[in-house]
Write a protein that holds these residues in place. Structure first.
Motif, PDB file in Angstrom:
ATOM      1  N   THR A  62     -97.310 -67.477  -4.774  1.00 46.37           N
ATOM      2  CA  THR A  62     -96.819 -67.672  -3.412  1.00 46.37           C
ATOM      3  C   THR A  62     -97.284 -69.027  -2.890  1.00 46.37           C
ATOM      4  N   VAL A  63     -98.528 -69.363  -3.147  1.00 51.71           N
ATOM      5  CA  VAL A  63     -99.072 -70.647  -2.706  1.00 51.71           C
ATOM      6  C   VAL A  63     -98.398 -71.780  -3.481  1.00 51.71           C
ATOM      7  N   LEU A  74    -101.832 -77.948  -6.704  1.00 50.03           N
ATOM      8  CA  LEU A  74    -102.392 -79.203  -6.169  1.00 50.03           C
ATOM      9  C   LEU A  74    -101.516 -80.419  -6.481  1.00 50.03           C
ATOM     10  N   PRO A  75    -100.988 -80.564  -7.719  1.00 50.50           N
ATOM     11  CA  PRO A  75    -100.081 -81.698  -7.951  1.00 50.50           C
ATOM     12  C   PRO A  75     -98.833 -81.664  -7.061  1.00 50.50           C
ATOM     13  N   LEU A  76     -98.300 -80.481  -6.816  1.00 48.72           N
ATOM     14  CA  LEU A  76     -97.129 -80.370  -5.940  1.00 48.72           C
ATOM     15  C   LEU A  76     -97.478 -80.745  -4.505  1.00 48.72           C
ATOM     16  N   ALA A  77     -98.626 -80.298  -4.031  1.00 47.82           N
ATOM     17  CA  ALA A  77     -99.074 -80.658  -2.680  1.00 47.82           C
ATOM     18  C   ALA A  77     -99.311 -82.166  -2.574  1.00 47.82           C
ATOM     19  N   ALA A  78     -99.899 -82.745  -3.618  1.00 48.60           N
ATOM     20  CA  ALA A  78    -100.138 -84.195  -3.630  1.00 48.60           C
ATOM     21  C   ALA A  78     -98.814 -84.960  -3.626  1.00 48.60           C
ATOM     22  N   LEU A  79     -97.835 -84.479  -4.395  1.00 51.82           N
ATOM     23  CA  LEU A  79     -96.513 -85.107  -4.403  1.00 51.82           C
ATOM     24  C   LEU A  79     -95.907 -85.081  -3.007  1.00 51.82           C
ATOM     25  N   MET A 130     -94.409 -76.149  -3.736  1.00 50.60           N
ATOM     26  CA  MET A 130     -93.176 -76.624  -4.363  1.00 50.60           C
ATOM     27  C   MET A 130     -92.115 -76.925  -3.303  1.00 50.60           C
ATOM     28  N   PHE A 131     -91.982 -76.029  -2.333  1.00 48.01           N
ATOM     29  CA  PHE A 131     -91.014 -76.246  -1.250  1.00 48.01           C
ATOM     30  C   PHE A 131     -91.408 -77.464  -0.424  1.00 48.01           C
ATOM     31  N   LEU A 159    -105.694 -70.866  -7.399  1.00 47.44           N
ATOM     32  CA  LEU A 159    -104.535 -71.750  -7.418  1.00 47.44           C
ATOM     33  C   LEU A 159    -103.991 -71.860  -8.837  1.00 47.44           C
ATOM     34  N   THR A 160    -102.676 -72.031  -8.938  1.00 54.37           N
ATOM     35  CA  THR A 160    -102.077 -72.282 -10.245  1.00 54.37           C
ATOM     36  C   THR A 160    -102.266 -73.756 -10.583  1.00 54.37           C
TER      37      THR A 160
END
Length: 153
Positions: free
Chosen positions: A89-90, A10-15, A95-96, A5-6
């Motif tokens: 990609t992940v 994880l921060p984007l998924a948490a957001l 992000m999307f 993972l970049t």
């Protein structure tokens, strides 16, 4: 072997998760103060041009949750596919997901503000919240595509 993972994934998924939960919370807390008819569609200038029952405000958090499940499911699938997938990609999927969740949160909040008479339209900043990150998302997508193509060659 899993895809690494970049630092942003994880921060984007948490957001995204927090924004979906916040959308449910905003709707739940404001539902009883809504009039029977609320705006459900807004024109290009941000003014409401479609109305429906206040129950329909629940469509925003529900659809937001459904999108989140699909998007994070796609990210998990990409992680499980391993080295065939690029780590970006992940990240891009997360992000999307976060962009979609924030857009639904802002739309729910602004629709409620218009419905209760605290605002006449979505406001210019709502449009900015939707389109500025979208432009960033498109740029990032193009960067990931370029990385992916150069990796194949």
């Amino acid at each position: 072997m899993k895809v690494p993972l970049t630092r942003l994934t994880l921060p984007l998924a948490a957001l995204a998760v927090v924004a979906v939960l916040a959308t449910f919370l905003v709707v739940a807390l404001r539902f009883n103060s809504l009039p029977e008819t609320i705006p459900v569609h807004f024109g290009l200038g941000g003014a409401p041009d479609g109305w429906s029952s206040r129950r329909d405000i629940w469509e925003l958090p529900v659809v937001s949750l459904m999108l989140l499940v699909i998007q994070l499911g796609a990210a998990l699938l990409a992680i499980r596919l391993g080295p065939r997938q690029h780590p970006k990609t992940v990240e891009l999927t997360a992000m999307f997901a976060s962009w979609c969740a924030v857009v639904f949160l802002v739309l729910a909040w602004r629709a409620i503000e218009v419905a209760v008479g605290h605002a006449e339209s979505l406001g210019w900043y709502t449009i900015a919240v939707i389109f500025v990150p979208l432009i960033g998302l498109i740029i990032r997508s193009l960067q990931v595509k370029r990385i992916s193509v150069s990796r194949e060659n």
